[in-house]
Write a protein that holds these residues in place. Structure first.
Motif, short mmCIF file in Angstrom:
data_model
loop_
_atom_site.label_atom_id
_atom_site.label_comp_id
_atom_site.label_asym_id
_atom_site.label_seq_id
_atom_site.Cartn_x
_atom_site.Cartn_y
_atom_site.Cartn_z
N ASN A 55 0.85 -1.20 0.00
CA ASN A 55 0.00 0.00 0.00
C ASN A 55 0.88 1.24 0.00
O ASN A 55 1.69 1.45 0.90
N ALA A 105 -0.09 4.29 0.32
CA ALA A 105 -0.63 5.37 1.15
C ALA A 105 -0.12 5.25 2.58
O ALA A 105 0.13 4.15 3.08
N PRO A 106 0.02 6.38 3.28
CA PRO A 106 0.36 6.32 4.71
C PRO A 106 -0.76 5.63 5.48
O PRO A 106 -1.94 5.86 5.23
N ARG A 116 5.47 4.37 4.80
CA ARG A 116 5.00 5.52 4.03
C ARG A 116 4.49 6.64 4.95
O ARG A 116 4.66 7.82 4.66
N PHE A 140 5.64 10.53 5.07
CA PHE A 140 4.66 11.61 4.91
C PHE A 140 4.72 12.59 6.08
O PHE A 140 4.76 13.80 5.88
N VAL A 189 -5.92 16.33 4.59
CA VAL A 189 -5.92 14.89 4.34
C VAL A 189 -7.33 14.35 4.37
O VAL A 189 -8.22 14.89 5.04
N ILE A 208 -6.26 5.01 6.81
CA ILE A 208 -5.50 5.17 5.57
C ILE A 208 -5.56 6.64 5.19
O ILE A 208 -6.64 7.22 5.07
N HIS A 243 -4.82 9.96 2.86
CA HIS A 243 -4.60 10.46 1.51
C HIS A 243 -4.40 11.98 1.58
O HIS A 243 -5.23 12.70 2.13
N ASP A 244 -3.30 12.44 1.03
CA ASP A 244 -3.01 13.88 0.99
C ASP A 244 -3.83 14.52 -0.13
O ASP A 244 -3.63 14.22 -1.31
#
Length: 535
Positions: free
Chosen positions: A17, A19-20, A38, A42, A96, A114, A116-117
């Motif tokens: 994955n 994503a962070p 991740r 980030f 985010v 999860i 997402h920026d």
């Protein structure tokens, strides 16, 4: 704090994955249990550092995020997107979208997040978002099942919540009906116009009804609901409502006034030539104006001391304007003794051209005092008593305008209490609050009336020095720094401050100045703290 089943648990579960990912324990005050590589990239923290933090360390809401976190943790199944502002290690803030949902791992119920920026995406949405946030009507959307899918700040506040995430996925019936049972499906709810919109596809407009807050209390609204269509089908309903509480209160006040006639009644005559004189006051006027009960209030010599000349001039002007226009006169007046009076009068034109005003005077001193208190609260930080960020930004804008128009210099400084988190951890949050108050008081005590001090956020303060050049400001700030470091706290600790300072340049916008001063503050902290650095 180490991760569950060793540091590599997320590497094993989410190695592919990009994503962070954060793993949060709601039962331990939002502690971050683990994070994938991740996430470390980030946020700019090592994974070990992330495991030592709580969700409120990275979320701009601070501890106010905890109720929303617990609400999300209570959801069953699925990960639902929520938008937040997250703070990175370098102090920057990113928008985010968090897909969060509960999972069971190692015998514990945790929250999988999860990240997402969406900072770049937010800019494209900003206009519509600002529109929703600034309208004075509540707006929310629901899907066909009645689940809330979006809500603006006005609606969030009206329903008694602090953040939209506390409402998302709630059933709208919770706010349409009293004692709405959790989990009730749309089909089990007794008919309501909002649900008929989704079924029939026809909007309903301006219906007056009541909505219910999260605590079960009701408030009156004027409501409009329209279907949301997609691909020729109805996917939900958008609801907008205007809170009628204040309007209903005004109606009730007007009814009470008509029924009870509180205050003092008066009459005045406006003659065709412009002459104006009082012809009658009820006995309550003497007490209202603070004069002897037997005083002749129709005499100019009696009325003159009751109010300043400018006040009487405004009253005369207002009455003449209302008389000529044939409209109701209304005005607020500050009278002797610091009291406030609201006057209202209905004009009636006689056959000879004279306008007779029949009116009432009400003592609104308490209301004005409350308004002043509310104004004070809106402009000041409740903990320290200094200005808040919003009021300070207004003052800086005024200083910038003076610089542009008249060339008057001003100085902007940002100050940060050194190692404040360590101080809090060592001495406790009460001592931390005491430290904030002490710094604010120490700084305020040495400033001029024309200067402005504000709590900028957290342990950071902002200072505006007007009509001051940089060399003079450096001396003032160095003295302030020394004065703060000389103070001793009741807990036995001491605090120091780091200061960044800069002088506004001709043609420089405020954001650029703030960036320069903020960089100087970081320079002061990097150089060992407890010092002043200029931009």
């Amino acid at each position: 704090m180490c991760g569950i089943d060793g540091a590599g648990v997320l590497d094993a579960l989410f190695s592919t994955n990009a994503a962070p990912i954060l793993l949060i324990d709601p039962g331990r005050d939002g502690a971050i249990v683990d994070a994938n590589p991740r996430a470390a990239v980030f946020y700019g923290h090592s994974r070990d550092r992330l495991r030592s933090l709580h969700v409120w360390d990275i979320n701009q809401l601070g501890r106010a995020i905890l109720p929303a976190m617990r609400e999300i943790a209570s959801w069953e199944g699925g990960h639902y997107p929520q938008r937040f502002h997250h703070r990175l290690a370098d102090g920057s803030v990113r928008d985010v979208q968090v897909y969060a949902g509960p999972i069971h791992l190692g015998g514990r119920k945790l929250l999988l997040c999860i990240i997402h920026d969406i900072t770049a995406v937010i800019e494209a949405e900003q206009f519509n978002r600002l529109l929703l946030e600034n309208v004075q009507v509540g707006v929310c959307g629901i899907d066909r099942s009645g689940a809330v899918t979006f809500v603006n700040p006005t609606a969030t506040s009206a329903f008694g919540f602090r953040h939209e995430s506390e409402l998302i996925r709630s059933h709208i019936g919770r706010f349409l009906f009293p004692a709405f049972p959790p989990g009730t499906a749309t089909g089990g709810v007794r008919p309501h116009p909002v649900f008929r919109v989704a079924e029939a596809g026809e909007p309903v407009r301006d219906i007056e009804t009541v909505l219910y807050r999260g605590d079960g209390t009701s408030f009156p609204v004027r409501l409009t609901a329209s279907p949301i269509r997609k691909n020729d089908g109805i996917v939900g309903v958008v609801i907008s409502f205007f809170d009628l509480t204040e309007e209903r209160e005004r109606e009730a006040q007007a009814s009470d006034l008509a029924n009870a006639l509180p205050g003092a009644v008066f009459q005045a005559e406006l003659h065709p030539g412009g002459g104006l004189r009082a012809t009658y006051f009820s006995t309550a006027a003497a007490s209202l104006f603070g004069v002897r009960p037997d005083a002749d209030l129709t005499a100019a010599r009696t009325l003159a001391p009751v109010m300043a000349m400018k006040g009487w001039a405004r009253v005369r002007h207002g009455l003449r304007q209302a008389g000529r226009a044939g409209r109701v006169w209304e005005g607020e007046m500050e009278i002797a003794g610091g009291r406030w009076v609201l006057g209202r009068a209905q004009p009636r034109r006689r056959s000879d051209g004279t306008v007779l005003f029949n009116g009432v005077l009400l003592d609104i001193t308490d209301r004005k005092g409350l308004e002043a208190e509310l104004q004070q609260a809106a402009m000041h930080d409740p903990l320290t008593g200094v200005w808040n960020r919003r009021r300070f930004q207004q003052a800086v804008g005024e200083a910038a305008a003076r610089l542009e128009r008249y060339g008057r210099p001003y100085i902007l400084a940002l100050m940060d209490i050194d190692h404040f988190k360590r101080f809090n951890d060592t001495h406790g949050h009460q001592a931390g609050d005491d430290a904030l108050r002490m710094v604010a008081a120490t700084l305020s005590d040495r400033l001029r009336r024309s200067d402005a001090l504000a709590r900028w956020g957290g342990e950071e303060f902002a200072l505006l020095l007007t009509e001051t050049d940089l060399p003079s400001a450096l001396g003032v700030l160095e003295a302030l720094r020394q004065r703060v470091s000389a103070q001793r706290m009741a807990c036995g600790g001491a605090v120091t401050i780091s200061i960044g300072v800069g002088q506004a340049r001709a043609g420089e916008d405020i954001d650029s100045l703030l960036q320069r001063v903020d960089a100087a503050l970081y320079k002061a902290k990097a150089a060992g703290r407890n010092r002043v650095e200029q931009a």
